[in-house]
Write an enzyme that holds these catalytic residues in place. Structure first.
Site, short mmCIF file in Angstrom:
data_model
loop_
_atom_site.label_atom_id
_atom_site.label_comp_id
_atom_site.label_asym_id
_atom_site.label_seq_id
_atom_site.Cartn_x
_atom_site.Cartn_y
_atom_site.Cartn_z
N ASP A 1 0.87 -1.17 0.00
CA ASP A 1 0.00 0.00 0.00
C ASP A 1 0.91 1.23 0.00
O ASP A 1 2.14 1.09 -0.11
CB ASP A 1 -0.98 -0.02 1.17
CG ASP A 1 -0.32 -0.02 2.55
OD1 ASP A 1 0.91 0.19 2.65
OD2 ASP A 1 -1.05 -0.22 3.53
N CYS A 2 0.35 2.42 0.11
CA CYS A 2 1.16 3.63 -0.05
C CYS A 2 2.29 3.71 0.97
O CYS A 2 3.45 3.95 0.62
CB CYS A 2 0.30 4.89 -0.01
SG CYS A 2 -0.54 5.22 1.56
N SER A 3 1.98 3.46 2.25
CA SER A 3 3.03 3.57 3.27
C SER A 3 3.95 2.36 3.27
O SER A 3 5.12 2.46 3.61
CB SER A 3 2.42 3.80 4.66
OG SER A 3 1.57 2.72 5.02
N HIS B 1 -2.59 9.37 2.89
CA HIS B 1 -1.82 8.90 1.74
C HIS B 1 -0.42 9.52 1.76
O HIS B 1 -0.25 10.65 2.19
CB HIS B 1 -2.53 9.28 0.44
CG HIS B 1 -1.95 8.61 -0.78
ND1 HIS B 1 -2.02 7.25 -0.97
CD2 HIS B 1 -1.29 9.10 -1.86
CE1 HIS B 1 -1.43 6.94 -2.12
NE2 HIS B 1 -0.98 8.04 -2.68
N HIS C 1 3.93 6.59 -6.34
CA HIS C 1 3.16 6.13 -5.18
C HIS C 1 2.35 4.90 -5.52
O HIS C 1 2.06 4.63 -6.68
CB HIS C 1 2.24 7.26 -4.67
CG HIS C 1 1.26 7.77 -5.68
ND1 HIS C 1 -0.09 7.78 -5.46
CD2 HIS C 1 1.43 8.29 -6.92
CE1 HIS C 1 -0.71 8.30 -6.52
NE2 HIS C 1 0.19 8.61 -7.41
#
Length: 104
Positions: free
Chosen positions: A13-15, A65, A77
């Site tokens: 995911d983004c992180s 996000h 991203h």
């Protein structure tokens, strides 16, 4: 893109994406965009350098996000399950914070 994912080969995911990329440079980040926003040194959007983390918030103002600045007004991203990891303009959403976690 996999929600909650932390594998650059099996999905992130983004992180998870920013966490794994920064890990390659010796920087340890937590796996949550709100926590990553508390790391490093805050910089202004006018002083962004490649490698800086850019954070975006939902309508409630909470960070939801994170993207990695790659220069020339662009970020990379983990966007969504439909679009995966992609390059976007840094201002495709309104950034709420930028931090530098890499040493100059």
């Amino acid at each position: 893109y996999v929600w909650g994912g932390t594998s650059l080969t099996n999905g992130v995911d983004c992180s998870g994406f920013t966490m794994k990329v920064m890990q390659k440079f010796g920087v340890s980040l937590p796996h949550y965009s709100g926590s990553q926003a508390k790391m490093g040194k805050k910089v202004t959007s006018g002083n962004m350098k490649p490698g800086d983390l850019i954070f975006y918030a939902g309508s409630n103002g909470r960070i939801n996000h994170v993207a990695l600045y790659i220069g020339n007004g662009q970020v990379v991203h983990a966007s969504s399950p439909r679009t995966g990891i992609k390059i976007s303009g840094a201002y495709y959403r309104n950034p709420v914070k930028v931090v530098r976690v890499l040493q100059d």
